[in-house]
Design a protein around this motif. Structure first.
Motif, PDB file in Angstrom:
ATOM      1  N   VAL A   1      91.887  14.862  23.319  1.00  0.00           N
ATOM      2  CA  VAL A   1      90.437  14.819  23.381  1.00  0.00           C
ATOM      3  C   VAL A   1      89.962  14.636  24.816  1.00  0.00           C
ATOM      4  N   HIS A   2      90.648  13.767  25.581  1.00  0.00           N
ATOM      5  CA  HIS A   2      90.204  13.520  26.957  1.00  0.00           C
ATOM      6  C   HIS A   2      90.298  14.784  27.803  1.00  0.00           C
ATOM      7  N   ILE A   3      91.374  15.563  27.629  1.00  0.00           N
ATOM      8  CA  ILE A   3      91.484  16.817  28.374  1.00  0.00           C
ATOM      9  C   ILE A   3      90.384  17.779  27.941  1.00  0.00           C
ATOM     10  N   ASN A   4      90.075  17.841  26.645  1.00  0.00           N
ATOM     11  CA  ASN A   4      88.972  18.681  26.175  1.00  0.00           C
ATOM     12  C   ASN A   4      87.665  18.290  26.854  1.00  0.00           C
ATOM     13  N   ARG A   5      87.427  16.988  26.979  1.00  0.00           N
ATOM     14  CA  ARG A   5      86.198  16.510  27.631  1.00  0.00           C
ATOM     15  C   ARG A   5      86.132  16.984  29.076  1.00  0.00           C
TER      16      ARG A   5
ATOM     17  N   SER B   1      91.659   5.937  19.076  1.00  0.00           N
ATOM     18  CA  SER B   1      90.608   6.724  18.429  1.00  0.00           C
ATOM     19  C   SER B   1      89.256   6.050  18.568  1.00  0.00           C
ATOM     20  N   GLN B   2      89.201   4.745  18.330  1.00  0.00           N
ATOM     21  CA  GLN B   2      87.949   4.008  18.457  1.00  0.00           C
ATOM     22  C   GLN B   2      87.461   4.002  19.903  1.00  0.00           C
ATOM     23  N   MET B   3      88.377   3.878  20.837  1.00  0.00           N
ATOM     24  CA  MET B   3      88.033   3.861  22.252  1.00  0.00           C
ATOM     25  C   MET B   3      87.386   5.173  22.677  1.00  0.00           C
ATOM     26  N   LEU B   4      87.975   6.288  22.258  1.00  0.00           N
ATOM     27  CA  LEU B   4      87.442   7.596  22.622  1.00  0.00           C
ATOM     28  C   LEU B   4      86.108   7.860  21.926  1.00  0.00           C
ATOM     29  N   GLN B   5      85.967   7.360  20.702  1.00  0.00           N
ATOM     30  CA  GLN B   5      84.726   7.589  19.973  1.00  0.00           C
ATOM     31  C   GLN B   5      83.560   6.786  20.543  1.00  0.00           C
ATOM     32  N   ARG B   6      83.853   5.765  21.354  1.00  0.00           N
ATOM     33  CA  ARG B   6      82.769   5.041  22.027  1.00  0.00           C
ATOM     34  C   ARG B   6      82.089   5.908  23.071  1.00  0.00           C
ATOM     35  N   GLU B   7      82.818   6.883  23.616  1.00  0.00           N
ATOM     36  CA  GLU B   7      82.308   7.681  24.720  1.00  0.00           C
ATOM     37  C   GLU B   7      82.034   9.131  24.339  1.00  0.00           C
ATOM     38  N   THR B   8      82.530   9.549  23.185  1.00  0.00           N
ATOM     39  CA  THR B   8      82.394  10.938  22.759  1.00  0.00           C
ATOM     40  C   THR B   8      81.955  10.962  21.307  1.00  0.00           C
ATOM     41  N   ARG B   9      81.001  11.795  20.998  1.00  0.00           N
ATOM     42  CA  ARG B   9      80.510  11.872  19.624  1.00  0.00           C
ATOM     43  C   ARG B   9      81.480  12.647  18.746  1.00  0.00           C
ATOM     44  N   PHE B  10      81.875  12.019  17.658  1.00  0.00           N
ATOM     45  CA  PHE B  10      82.789  12.621  16.712  1.00  0.00           C
ATOM     46  C   PHE B  10      82.104  12.766  15.353  1.00  0.00           C
ATOM     47  N   VAL B  11      82.526  13.781  14.619  1.00  0.00           N
ATOM     48  CA  VAL B  11      82.195  13.882  13.196  1.00  0.00           C
ATOM     49  C   VAL B  11      83.469  13.533  12.450  1.00  0.00           C
TER      50      VAL B  11
ATOM     51  N   LEU C   1      87.549   8.229  33.389  1.00  0.00           N
ATOM     52  CA  LEU C   1      88.586   7.605  32.575  1.00  0.00           C
ATOM     53  C   LEU C   1      87.953   6.959  31.351  1.00  0.00           C
ATOM     54  N   PRO C   2      88.690   6.884  30.246  1.00  0.00           N
ATOM     55  CA  PRO C   2      88.219   6.050  29.137  1.00  0.00           C
ATOM     56  C   PRO C   2      88.086   4.610  29.612  1.00  0.00           C
ATOM     57  N   LYS C   3      87.167   3.869  29.033  1.00  0.00           N
ATOM     58  CA  LYS C   3      86.865   2.526  29.537  1.00  0.00           C
ATOM     59  C   LYS C   3      87.223   1.449  28.514  1.00  0.00           C
ATOM     60  N   PHE C   4      87.877   0.404  29.006  1.00  0.00           N
ATOM     61  CA  PHE C   4      88.089  -0.793  28.222  1.00  0.00           C
ATOM     62  C   PHE C   4      86.866  -1.695  28.367  1.00  0.00           C
ATOM     63  N   THR C   5      86.506  -2.404  27.313  1.00  0.00           N
ATOM     64  CA  THR C   5      85.421  -3.373  27.400  1.00  0.00           C
ATOM     65  C   THR C   5      85.920  -4.616  28.134  1.00  0.00           C
ATOM     66  N   SER C   6      84.987  -5.462  28.577  1.00  0.00           N
ATOM     67  CA  SER C   6      85.366  -6.712  29.253  1.00  0.00           C
ATOM     68  C   SER C   6      86.218  -7.579  28.341  1.00  0.00           C
ATOM     69  N   SER C   7      85.862  -7.617  27.065  1.00  0.00           N
ATOM     70  CA  SER C   7      86.629  -8.406  26.111  1.00  0.00           C
ATOM     71  C   SER C   7      88.047  -7.876  25.960  1.00  0.00           C
ATOM     72  N   GLU C   8      88.214  -6.555  25.940  1.00  0.00           N
ATOM     73  CA  GLU C   8      89.544  -5.956  25.815  1.00  0.00           C
ATOM     74  C   GLU C   8      90.385  -6.240  27.053  1.00  0.00           C
ATOM     75  N   LEU C   9      89.764  -6.162  28.229  1.00  0.00           N
ATOM     76  CA  LEU C   9      90.490  -6.473  29.457  1.00  0.00           C
ATOM     77  C   LEU C   9      90.939  -7.930  29.466  1.00  0.00           C
ATOM     78  N   ASN C  10      90.069  -8.808  28.997  1.00  0.00           N
ATOM     79  CA  ASN C  10      90.439 -10.225  28.917  1.00  0.00           C
ATOM     80  C   ASN C  10      91.611 -10.430  27.959  1.00  0.00           C
TER      81      ASN C  10
END
Length: 349
Positions: A1-5, A36-46, A84-93
């Protein structure tokens, strides 16, 4: 998906209109739900059953283009664009807390090691177990010396993998069999792969993550050699192919002559009268230490190595079949390890 983007972004930047891409996730299991959840935060999925219905409805429309398989980065978009896909602050912690818990604190270095065996594919794709993957597997015990050498250099080493046949048996405090000791989670699979100092892999799905996050990646004990030389900015030390009759190692040209440069099926090697040799433990150690030296900047190419890189480009020019897209005359982006060329000096003849 990231390469498609990135492909969509690159197309839109060079045209006068936006590229419209619809991402559809049918109702099936994901190899990693966190990703999957990480990518769906930044890209709209059906997604779900509705996604599957949209896919089947759209497939009936003339002119629609569908991409359903893995998309290689033929055009070097991962290096061209800094998205790049992004981690949330909570995930980084959470990820940094895990590193602290195993003694990898602050800016201490760590590496990931992924060694392919039958366990994962035997569980998810049992029909492919014998005919598809057997020659691609490796013995984890041959990697202990290299892992402990990294530990002696101050690295923590995480042995990766969703399913593994055998444990990595080491008493070194910096060598962590994360794949089998109960620590593993889908989140940590992605976090560790995205933040490691470098990633060493024998070729499996998880090593797409360090590519996406631009972490140095070394492929060792891999076959076929074609994909990684064509579109991946990685260091490569392949398994050795030998003629079963003469016992002689094949050169890159001979591999192409037997049409094995993109051969993913074990039976193709049998039909070509070719044996596949695993790397020895000392070879695994050598390419691991070369990886460290390349990453820390202490490795410098010799004139002989630079000449070998030129030879590799010339072979690609002369043998279009080595290129995944023969119609495009493009130089290889993967690099053969210097220690491999020292061990097999005739490979580029």
């Amino acid at each position: 998906v990231h390469i498609n983007r990135l492909q969509s972004l690159d197309w839109s930047m060079s045209h006068f209109r936006q590229d419209l891409v619809i991402y559809v996730v049918p109702d099936r299991n994901s190899a990693n739900n966190f990703l999957s959840q990480m990518l769906q935060r930044e890209t709209r999925f059906v997604t779900g059953n509705f996604g599957a219905s949209c896919y089947h409805a759209a497939s009936r429309i003339n002119g629609m283009t569908f991409i359903t398989e893995h998309v290689p980065d033929f055009d070097g978009l991962l290096l061209k664009h800094s998205i790049l896909p992004k981690f949330t602050s909570s995930e980084l912690n959470d990820g940094n807390h895990f590193l602290d818990s195993v003694g990898c604190v602050g800016d201490q270095k760590f590496a990931c090691l992924l060694v392919r065996d039958n366990a994962y594919i035997g569980k998810r794709f049992p029909s492919k177990l014998n005919s598809y993957t057997s020659y691609r597997n490796s013995d984890i015990s041959k990697y202990i010396e290299a892992a402990e050498a990294l530990g002696d250099l101050g690295f923590h080493v995480f042995r990766m993998g969703a399913n593994s046949e055998n444990a990595l048996k080491s008493s070194h405090p910096n060598v962590i069999d994360y794949a089998t000791n109960g620590m593993r989670s889908e989140f940590l699979d992605i976090f560790l792969s995205a933040h490691c100092s470098f990633f060493i892999s024998t070729g499996s799905g998880l090593d797409e993550i360090p590519k996406i996050f631009r972490r140095p990646l070394t492929y060792l004990n891999i076959q076929p050699i074609g994909p990684d030389l064509n579109y991946t900015d990685v260091l490569v030390y392949p398994k050795i192919l030998r003629d079963a009759t003469s016992n002689t190692p094949l050169t890159l040209r001979e591999i192409a002559e037997r049409n094995l440069q993109f051969a993913f099926d074990t039976n193709l090697y049998d039909l070509a009268n070719v044996l596949v040799d695993d790397m020895k433990a000392e070879e695994i150690l050598a390419v691991t230490l070369e990886t460290v030296n390349r990453v820390n900047g202490s490795w410098k190419p010799t004139p002989k190595y630079l000449k070998s890189e030129e030879s590799l480009r010339n072979i690609f020019n002369l043998i279009p079949e080595l290129r995944e897209r023969p119609e495009i005359n493009k130089a290889p982006t993967g690099k053969l390890a210097a220690c491999f060329l020292e061990q097999y000096p005739n490979f580029l003849d």
